[in-house]
Design a protein around this motif. Structure first.
Motif, short mmCIF file in Angstrom:
data_model
loop_
_atom_site.label_atom_id
_atom_site.label_comp_id
_atom_site.label_asym_id
_atom_site.label_seq_id
_atom_site.Cartn_x
_atom_site.Cartn_y
_atom_site.Cartn_z
N PRO A 2 6.37 -9.45 -14.69
CA PRO A 2 5.20 -10.13 -15.25
C PRO A 2 4.80 -11.36 -14.45
CG PRO A 2 6.66 -9.44 -17.01
CD PRO A 2 7.40 -9.21 -15.72
N ALA A 3 5.76 -12.04 -13.82
CA ALA A 3 5.43 -13.23 -13.03
C ALA A 3 4.47 -12.87 -11.90
CB ALA A 3 6.70 -13.86 -12.47
N PHE A 4 4.70 -11.74 -11.25
CA PHE A 4 3.82 -11.28 -10.17
C PHE A 4 2.42 -11.01 -10.72
CE2 PHE A 4 1.78 -7.76 -7.98
CZ PHE A 4 1.84 -8.15 -6.65
N LEU A 5 2.35 -10.30 -11.84
CA LEU A 5 1.06 -9.95 -12.42
C LEU A 5 0.33 -11.20 -12.90
CD1 LEU A 5 2.24 -6.83 -14.46
CD2 LEU A 5 1.03 -6.84 -12.27
N ASP A 6 1.06 -12.13 -13.49
CA ASP A 6 0.44 -13.37 -13.94
C ASP A 6 -0.11 -14.17 -12.75
OD1 ASP A 6 1.12 -12.78 -16.56
OD2 ASP A 6 2.95 -13.97 -16.52
N TYR A 7 0.66 -14.24 -11.68
CA TYR A 7 0.24 -15.01 -10.51
C TYR A 7 -1.04 -14.45 -9.91
CZ TYR A 7 0.48 -17.29 -5.93
OH TYR A 7 0.20 -18.02 -4.80
N SER A 206 9.81 -25.67 -11.92
CA SER A 206 8.62 -26.31 -12.50
C SER A 206 7.38 -26.03 -11.64
CB SER A 206 8.84 -27.81 -12.63
OG SER A 206 9.87 -28.09 -13.55
N ARG A 207 7.54 -26.07 -10.32
CA ARG A 207 6.41 -25.76 -9.44
C ARG A 207 5.96 -24.31 -9.63
NH1 ARG A 207 9.54 -28.93 -5.76
NH2 ARG A 207 10.36 -27.06 -4.71
N MET A 208 6.93 -23.42 -9.82
CA MET A 208 6.59 -22.02 -10.04
C MET A 208 5.87 -21.82 -11.36
SD MET A 208 7.28 -20.05 -7.50
CE MET A 208 7.03 -18.51 -8.38
N GLU A 209 6.31 -22.50 -12.40
CA GLU A 209 5.62 -22.40 -13.69
C GLU A 209 4.16 -22.80 -13.54
OE1 GLU A 209 8.34 -23.03 -17.57
OE2 GLU A 209 8.11 -24.82 -16.34
N GLU A 210 3.91 -23.87 -12.79
CA GLU A 210 2.53 -24.32 -12.60
C GLU A 210 1.73 -23.34 -11.74
OE1 GLU A 210 0.11 -28.26 -10.91
OE2 GLU A 210 2.30 -28.29 -11.09
N ALA A 211 2.38 -22.81 -10.70
CA ALA A 211 1.69 -21.88 -9.80
C ALA A 211 1.36 -20.56 -10.48
CB ALA A 211 2.54 -21.64 -8.55
N GLY A 213 1.12 -19.96 -13.78
CA GLY A 213 0.12 -20.20 -14.82
C GLY A 213 0.34 -19.41 -16.09
N GLU A 214 -0.72 -19.25 -16.85
CA GLU A 214 -0.66 -18.60 -18.14
C GLU A 214 -0.44 -17.09 -18.00
OE1 GLU A 214 -0.70 -20.11 -21.13
OE2 GLU A 214 -0.76 -22.02 -20.05
N SER A 215 0.13 -16.51 -19.02
CA SER A 215 0.37 -15.07 -19.03
C SER A 215 -0.94 -14.30 -19.12
CB SER A 215 1.27 -14.68 -20.21
OG SER A 215 1.41 -13.27 -20.30
N CYS A 216 -1.02 -13.21 -18.36
CA CYS A 216 -2.18 -12.30 -18.40
C CYS A 216 -1.91 -11.09 -19.29
CB CYS A 216 -2.53 -11.84 -16.99
SG CYS A 216 -3.11 -13.15 -15.92
N ARG A 217 -0.87 -11.21 -20.07
CA ARG A 217 -0.51 -10.11 -20.98
C ARG A 217 -1.60 -9.92 -22.02
NH1 ARG A 217 5.22 -9.85 -24.26
NH2 ARG A 217 4.67 -8.23 -25.76
N VAL A 218 -1.90 -8.67 -22.33
CA VAL A 218 -2.85 -8.33 -23.39
C VAL A 218 -2.13 -7.56 -24.47
CG1 VAL A 218 -4.83 -8.32 -21.83
CG2 VAL A 218 -3.56 -6.19 -22.22
N THR A 219 -2.70 -7.56 -25.65
CA THR A 219 -2.06 -6.90 -26.79
C THR A 219 -1.99 -5.41 -26.57
OG1 THR A 219 -2.92 -8.59 -28.28
CG2 THR A 219 -2.13 -6.55 -29.27
#
Length: 220
Positions: A2-7, A206-211, A213-219
């Motif tokens: 999910p981190a890749f997809l969110d990024y 912390s830098r990764m969390e900022e880079a 960003g928010e989750s792009c997950r959908v219901t």
């Protein structure tokens, strides 16, 4: 994953897997997670999924059609061959930590519809089972001290950065995303809190969390 997809701001749906029955993946011959399906194609193994998805975003002929350096490939391999194997012995290290992990799984799984009794069974039976599985994994991967192995892995990663913000330099590369993706689920469990407290990985995380960003997950 999910981190890749969110990024890359790619929308996706998540199907959490019941840790006891695993009925959600009975359709697949591969019985571990993550499993990703794109247009009917099944992909497995975190780093392989990330590499395949990256190539889909940057088709053949693009300068970015494959991982850009041997360093990046080396650390992607390290994630699958080492880092992922350190997690289970840590998050299920004690009975209390195993319960903490399963409480999180059964409480936060948005696509798993647990009734009260099913949640209790999953939590206690799952935690008990994984506590003993973790002991076997600890032996299998020659881990003598779970936390020390986690700390050493975190420090190894920080050393690999060589004072760069990310392994990719000013921006995360695929290895950054793979490591972050593995560590993100444990960050606020006891093992993750201990890791940040006792190693130098916190600033990179912390830098990764900022880079990312928010989750792009959908219901689902």
């Amino acid at each position: 994953m999910p981190a890749f997809l969110d990024y890359y701001n790619i929308q996706y749906k998540v199907v959490e897997v019941n840790p006891i029955s695993k009925k959600e993946i009975k359709w697949s011959d591969y019985k571990k997670v993550p499993i990703v399906t794109v247009e009917g194609e099944q992909m497995v193994n975190s780093s392989d999924i990330i590499d395949t998805m990256f190539k889909r975003l940057h088709p053949e002929g693009s300068a970015k059609s494959s991982t850009s350096s041997e360093e990046e490939k080396e650390w992607l391999g390290w994630v699958d061959s080492h880092l992922v194997h350190v997690l289970s012995p840590n998050i299920y290290r004690t009975a209390g930590e195993a319960l903490e992990s399963f409480d999180y799984i059964t409480s936060h799984g948005k696509s798993l519809k647990f009734g009260f009794m099913e949640r209790m069974v999953a939590k206690y039976a799952g935690a008990t089972a994984m506590y003993f599985v973790a002991k076997k994994l600890k032996k299998k991967y020659n881990i003598t001290d779970e936390r020390e192995s986690l700390y050493q892995s975190a420090e190894t990663w920080v050393d690999a950065l060589k004072d760069r913000e990310f392994l990719g330099g000013s921006k995360p590369n695929l290895a950054d995303l793979a490591v972050f993706g593995v560590l993100r689920p444990i960050r606020y469990l006891q093992s993750g809190k201990d890791m940040v407290e006792h190693t130098r990985i916190g600033n990179w995380y912390s830098r990764m969390e900022e880079a990312v960003g928010e989750s792009c997950r959908v219901t689902a």
